[in-house]
Design a protein around this motif. Structure first.
Motif, PDB file in Angstrom:
ATOM      1  N   ILE A 176      12.718   9.321 -10.043  1.00  0.00           N
ATOM      2  CA  ILE A 176      12.864   9.089 -11.466  1.00  0.00           C
ATOM      3  C   ILE A 176      14.246   8.565 -11.784  1.00  0.00           C
ATOM      4  O   ILE A 176      14.619   7.716 -12.665  1.00  0.00           O
ATOM      5  CB  ILE A 176      12.650  10.310 -12.133  1.00  0.00           C
ATOM      6  N   ALA A 177      15.372   9.267 -11.041  1.00  0.00           N
ATOM      7  CA  ALA A 177      16.789   8.626 -11.156  1.00  0.00           C
ATOM      8  C   ALA A 177      16.767   7.532 -10.810  1.00  0.00           C
ATOM      9  O   ALA A 177      17.615   6.792 -11.541  1.00  0.00           O
ATOM     10  CB  ALA A 177      17.589   9.811 -10.232  1.00  0.00           C
ATOM     11  N   LEU A 178      16.393   7.074  -9.592  1.00  0.00           N
ATOM     12  CA  LEU A 178      16.451   5.514  -9.177  1.00  0.00           C
ATOM     13  C   LEU A 178      15.952   4.519 -10.298  1.00  0.00           C
ATOM     14  O   LEU A 178      16.535   3.505 -10.626  1.00  0.00           O
ATOM     15  CB  LEU A 178      15.882   5.530  -7.900  1.00  0.00           C
ATOM     16  N   VAL A 179      14.634   5.022 -10.755  1.00  0.00           N
ATOM     17  CA  VAL A 179      14.219   3.948 -11.834  1.00  0.00           C
ATOM     18  C   VAL A 179      15.024   4.075 -12.943  1.00  0.00           C
ATOM     19  O   VAL A 179      15.097   2.930 -13.734  1.00  0.00           O
ATOM     20  CB  VAL A 179      12.633   4.600 -12.098  1.00  0.00           C
ATOM     21  N   LEU A 180      15.420   5.149 -13.643  1.00  0.00           N
ATOM     22  CA  LEU A 180      16.228   5.220 -14.639  1.00  0.00           C
ATOM     23  C   LEU A 180      17.382   4.261 -14.515  1.00  0.00           C
ATOM     24  O   LEU A 180      17.759   3.283 -15.298  1.00  0.00           O
ATOM     25  CB  LEU A 180      16.582   6.489 -15.138  1.00  0.00           C
ATOM     26  N   ALA A 181      18.235   4.480 -13.432  1.00  0.00           N
ATOM     27  CA  ALA A 181      19.499   3.637 -12.948  1.00  0.00           C
ATOM     28  C   ALA A 181      19.152   2.194 -13.237  1.00  0.00           C
ATOM     29  O   ALA A 181      19.618   1.347 -13.527  1.00  0.00           O
ATOM     30  CB  ALA A 181      20.040   4.236 -11.735  1.00  0.00           C
ATOM     31  N   THR A 182      17.944   1.813 -12.292  1.00  0.00           N
ATOM     32  CA  THR A 182      17.631   0.298 -12.243  1.00  0.00           C
ATOM     33  C   THR A 182      17.214  -0.187 -13.526  1.00  0.00           C
ATOM     34  O   THR A 182      17.734  -1.290 -13.936  1.00  0.00           O
ATOM     35  CB  THR A 182      16.308   0.366 -11.395  1.00  0.00           C
ATOM     36  N   THR A 183      16.700   0.464 -14.396  1.00  0.00           N
ATOM     37  CA  THR A 183      16.102   0.096 -15.494  1.00  0.00           C
ATOM     38  C   THR A 183      17.269   0.015 -16.680  1.00  0.00           C
ATOM     39  O   THR A 183      17.614  -1.108 -17.267  1.00  0.00           O
ATOM     40  CB  THR A 183      15.230   1.043 -16.401  1.00  0.00           C
ATOM     41  N   LEU A 184      18.154   0.917 -16.543  1.00  0.00           N
ATOM     42  CA  LEU A 184      19.386   1.031 -17.784  1.00  0.00           C
ATOM     43  C   LEU A 184      20.401  -0.069 -17.240  1.00  0.00           C
ATOM     44  O   LEU A 184      21.125  -0.698 -18.021  1.00  0.00           O
ATOM     45  CB  LEU A 184      20.114   2.310 -17.474  1.00  0.00           C
ATOM     46  N   LEU A 185      20.529  -0.390 -15.855  1.00  0.00           N
ATOM     47  CA  LEU A 185      21.499  -1.377 -15.475  1.00  0.00           C
ATOM     48  C   LEU A 185      20.815  -2.945 -15.341  1.00  0.00           C
ATOM     49  O   LEU A 185      21.512  -3.929 -15.451  1.00  0.00           O
ATOM     50  CB  LEU A 185      21.911  -1.094 -14.162  1.00  0.00           C
ATOM     51  N   GLY A 186      19.358  -2.942 -15.885  1.00  0.00           N
ATOM     52  CA  GLY A 186      18.781  -4.231 -16.029  1.00  0.00           C
ATOM     53  C   GLY A 186      18.733  -4.665 -17.339  1.00  0.00           C
ATOM     54  O   GLY A 186      19.469  -4.127 -18.259  1.00  0.00           O
ATOM     55  N   ARG A 187      17.628  -5.421 -17.666  1.00  0.00           N
ATOM     56  CA  ARG A 187      17.401  -5.845 -19.134  1.00  0.00           C
ATOM     57  C   ARG A 187      16.298  -5.307 -19.759  1.00  0.00           C
ATOM     58  O   ARG A 187      15.907  -5.994 -20.887  1.00  0.00           O
ATOM     59  CB  ARG A 187      17.249  -7.473 -18.732  1.00  0.00           C
ATOM     60  N   SER A 188      15.585  -4.382 -19.081  1.00  0.00           N
ATOM     61  CA  SER A 188      14.241  -3.954 -19.703  1.00  0.00           C
ATOM     62  C   SER A 188      14.310  -2.722 -20.441  1.00  0.00           C
ATOM     63  O   SER A 188      13.370  -2.057 -20.968  1.00  0.00           O
ATOM     64  CB  SER A 188      13.249  -3.782 -18.747  1.00  0.00           C
ATOM     65  N   ALA A 189      15.617  -2.002 -20.539  1.00  0.00           N
ATOM     66  CA  ALA A 189      15.814  -0.864 -21.325  1.00  0.00           C
ATOM     67  C   ALA A 189      15.429  -0.651 -22.525  1.00  0.00           C
ATOM     68  O   ALA A 189      14.749   0.242 -23.139  1.00  0.00           O
ATOM     69  CB  ALA A 189      17.392  -0.096 -21.023  1.00  0.00           C
ATOM     70  N   PRO A 190      15.840  -1.549 -23.367  1.00  0.00           N
ATOM     71  CA  PRO A 190      15.507  -1.639 -24.767  1.00  0.00           C
ATOM     72  C   PRO A 190      14.057  -1.619 -24.977  1.00  0.00           C
ATOM     73  O   PRO A 190      13.454  -0.819 -26.003  1.00  0.00           O
ATOM     74  CB  PRO A 190      16.208  -2.800 -25.456  1.00  0.00           C
ATOM     75  N   ALA A 191      13.145  -2.349 -24.116  1.00  0.00           N
ATOM     76  CA  ALA A 191      11.859  -2.484 -24.434  1.00  0.00           C
ATOM     77  C   ALA A 191      11.037  -1.298 -24.149  1.00  0.00           C
ATOM     78  O   ALA A 191      10.044  -0.807 -24.594  1.00  0.00           O
ATOM     79  CB  ALA A 191      11.529  -3.772 -23.885  1.00  0.00           C
ATOM     80  N   PHE A 192      11.662  -0.506 -23.225  1.00  0.00           N
ATOM     81  CA  PHE A 192      11.072   0.788 -22.654  1.00  0.00           C
ATOM     82  C   PHE A 192      11.751   2.046 -23.058  1.00  0.00           C
ATOM     83  O   PHE A 192      11.817   2.921 -22.140  1.00  0.00           O
ATOM     84  CB  PHE A 192      10.668   0.407 -21.153  1.00  0.00           C
ATOM     85  N   ALA A 193      12.544   1.960 -23.970  1.00  0.00           N
ATOM     86  CA  ALA A 193      13.482   3.044 -24.518  1.00  0.00           C
ATOM     87  C   ALA A 193      12.528   4.541 -24.506  1.00  0.00           C
ATOM     88  O   ALA A 193      12.959   5.632 -23.943  1.00  0.00           O
ATOM     89  CB  ALA A 193      13.975   2.909 -25.676  1.00  0.00           C
ATOM     90  N   ARG A 194      11.200   4.357 -25.184  1.00  0.00           N
ATOM     91  CA  ARG A 194      10.321   5.475 -25.110  1.00  0.00           C
ATOM     92  C   ARG A 194       9.919   5.935 -23.992  1.00  0.00           C
ATOM     93  O   ARG A 194      10.008   7.207 -23.718  1.00  0.00           O
ATOM     94  CB  ARG A 194       8.994   5.099 -26.071  1.00  0.00           C
ATOM     95  N   VAL A 195       9.536   5.078 -22.959  1.00  0.00           N
ATOM     96  CA  VAL A 195       9.230   5.433 -21.901  1.00  0.00           C
ATOM     97  C   VAL A 195      10.124   6.142 -20.786  1.00  0.00           C
ATOM     98  O   VAL A 195      10.090   7.112 -20.188  1.00  0.00           O
ATOM     99  CB  VAL A 195       8.839   4.092 -20.797  1.00  0.00           C
ATOM    100  N   LEU A 196      11.691   5.508 -21.186  1.00  0.00           N
ATOM    101  CA  LEU A 196      12.547   6.211 -20.353  1.00  0.00           C
ATOM    102  C   LEU A 196      12.979   7.670 -21.073  1.00  0.00           C
ATOM    103  O   LEU A 196      13.306   8.513 -20.174  1.00  0.00           O
ATOM    104  CB  LEU A 196      14.059   5.383 -20.442  1.00  0.00           C
ATOM    105  N   ARG A 197      12.791   7.745 -22.120  1.00  0.00           N
ATOM    106  CA  ARG A 197      13.107   9.172 -22.925  1.00  0.00           C
ATOM    107  C   ARG A 197      11.918   9.991 -22.380  1.00  0.00           C
ATOM    108  O   ARG A 197      12.331  11.360 -22.181  1.00  0.00           O
ATOM    109  CB  ARG A 197      12.932   9.014 -24.153  1.00  0.00           C
ATOM    110  N   ALA A 198      10.898   9.692 -22.104  1.00  0.00           N
ATOM    111  CA  ALA A 198       9.697  10.588 -21.569  1.00  0.00           C
ATOM    112  C   ALA A 198      10.089  10.859 -20.153  1.00  0.00           C
ATOM    113  O   ALA A 198       9.990  12.000 -19.855  1.00  0.00           O
ATOM    114  CB  ALA A 198       8.410   9.722 -21.624  1.00  0.00           C
ATOM    115  N   LEU A 199      10.501   9.877 -19.313  1.00  0.00           N
ATOM    116  CA  LEU A 199      10.919  10.022 -18.071  1.00  0.00           C
ATOM    117  C   LEU A 199      11.993  11.200 -17.898  1.00  0.00           C
ATOM    118  O   LEU A 199      12.016  11.996 -17.046  1.00  0.00           O
ATOM    119  CB  LEU A 199      11.248   8.801 -17.324  1.00  0.00           C
ATOM    120  N   VAL A 200      13.038  10.892 -18.717  1.00  0.00           N
ATOM    121  CA  VAL A 200      14.122  11.862 -18.660  1.00  0.00           C
ATOM    122  C   VAL A 200      13.554  13.454 -18.979  1.00  0.00           C
ATOM    123  O   VAL A 200      14.057  14.211 -18.443  1.00  0.00           O
ATOM    124  CB  VAL A 200      15.155  11.665 -19.685  1.00  0.00           C
ATOM    125  N   ARG A 201      12.896  13.524 -19.922  1.00  0.00           N
ATOM    126  CA  ARG A 201      12.157  14.843 -20.369  1.00  0.00           C
ATOM    127  C   ARG A 201      11.350  15.337 -18.831  1.00  0.00           C
ATOM    128  O   ARG A 201      11.383  16.463 -18.926  1.00  0.00           O
ATOM    129  CB  ARG A 201      11.397  14.841 -21.675  1.00  0.00           C
TER     130      ARG A 201
END
Length: 327
Positions: A176-201
């Motif tokens: 999960i940490a690797l996916v979060l870091a890759t997404t946040l450093l990439g260009r898809s974080a805004p479109a998948f903000a809800r998914v990222l919050r779910a992954l964090v929880r």
């Protein structure tokens, strides 16, 4: 027996398999109609490109970690043909089963990257089937190293069923940490903000479970060692188990255990995830979104550091008593 390269493999292989498992499960949860339309366009339309960036980047990060782990393992073995021999052998033990699952996880992960990025033309049904297979082999890849270590009765610190559970939880959290870091450093974080919050929880729940399993593992090792022999006297194996626990908690590697694993890898990410997920409200403001993203990145880095320290301390603490002749 276990060099630094093997410890690196344990970490990279677990992290890569964890990332592949997370992305595979996420792929199974994508809305069927949206997936069908995106696959039909080979992920070239606007929504398809967003899915392609998110899943392609996450899977690519997992595959890259697996590749680095394979390189470390190959360098430690010294002869690549020995690894090939394991892959073509019948799965009669954990080592061969692990080689099979590792090869399958890497191969399916590569196919997943090509499919989500539109390089391969696949139907949505085939993509879901690929995700299901990848999820299954990723779980086996995460579990087999812990099962292999726990099967070694000569290493009492490892010879416990809690160890495979801890390795699987750590691999999922690192994935999960690797996916979060890759997404946040990439260009898809805004479109998948809800998914990222779910992954964090979800990661927060996994970390909490890691704390409980870590405590249960140490208690179980000490309880088994305290049982002694039939006449009540401690056996050499009991002495080795207690020595390994002391080394883990008080020895030269205690700093890596308490600071690296417990502090940086468990306590800090758990606190950050709780504050960022449940205290800070989601906001469309860039000034508020940036602190959340930085917090999630710091949490992800802490989880990865903790995962590396877990493998290093568990391996070193078990091997030193054996090396000094306590077994």
């Amino acid at each position: 027996m276990f060099s630094e390269l093997v410890v690196a493999y344990l970490f990279l292989g677990g992290t890569g398999a964890g990332a592949c498992a997370i992305m595979a499960v996420a792929g199974l949860l994508v809305d069927g109609e949206q997936l069908r339309l995106c696959a039909a366009s080979r992920f070239l339309d606007e929504r398809g490109q967003a899915y392609g960036r998110f899943f392609g980047a996450g899977l690519a990060a997992g595959v890259a970690a697996l590749a680095l782990g394979i390189v470390c393992l190959t360098a430690d073995v010294g002869r690549p043909d020995r690894l090939v021999l394991l892959v073509v052998s019948e799965p009669t033990n954990y080592l061969v089963l692990g080689a099979w699952s590792l090869a399958a996880c890497f191969g399916l992960g590569v196919l997943g990257v090509l499919a989500w990025r539109g390089v391969l033309s696949v139907r949505s049904v085939a993509l879901r089937g690929l995700s299901a297979l990848l999820a299954a082999v990723s779980f086996v890849t995460m579990a087999y190293t812990g099962l292999l270590l726990s099967s070694m009765a000569s290493m009492p610190l490892w010879h416990n069923l809690w160890l495979p559970v801890m390795f699987v939880l750590s691999s999922l959290s690192c994935g999960i940490a690797l996916v979060l870091a890759t997404t946040l450093l990439g260009r898809s974080a805004p479109a998948f903000a809800r998914v990222l919050r779910a992954l964090v929880r979800i990661d927060g729940l996994i970390i909490a479970a890691e704390v409980l399993v870590l405590a249960a593992w140490l208690v179980a090792v000490c309880a088994a060692a305290g049982a002694g022999s039939a006449d009540g006297a401690p056996t050499p194996t009991d002495a080795a188990a207690l020595a390994a626990v002391r080394l883990l908690l008080e020895g030269p590697g205690a700093l890596a255990f308490w600071v690296g694993l417990v502090g940086v890898g468990l306590v800090v990410p758990l606190a950050i995830n709780a504050i960022a997920s449940f205290v800070l409200k989601p906001s469309r403001s860039a000034s508020m979104a940036l602190p959340r993203q930085v917090a999630f990145l710091v949490s992800a880095l802490g989880v990865l550091i903790g995962g590396a320290c877990l493998r290093a301390t568990v391996v070193s603490a078990a091997l030193v008593p054996a090396a000094v002749g306590l077994l």
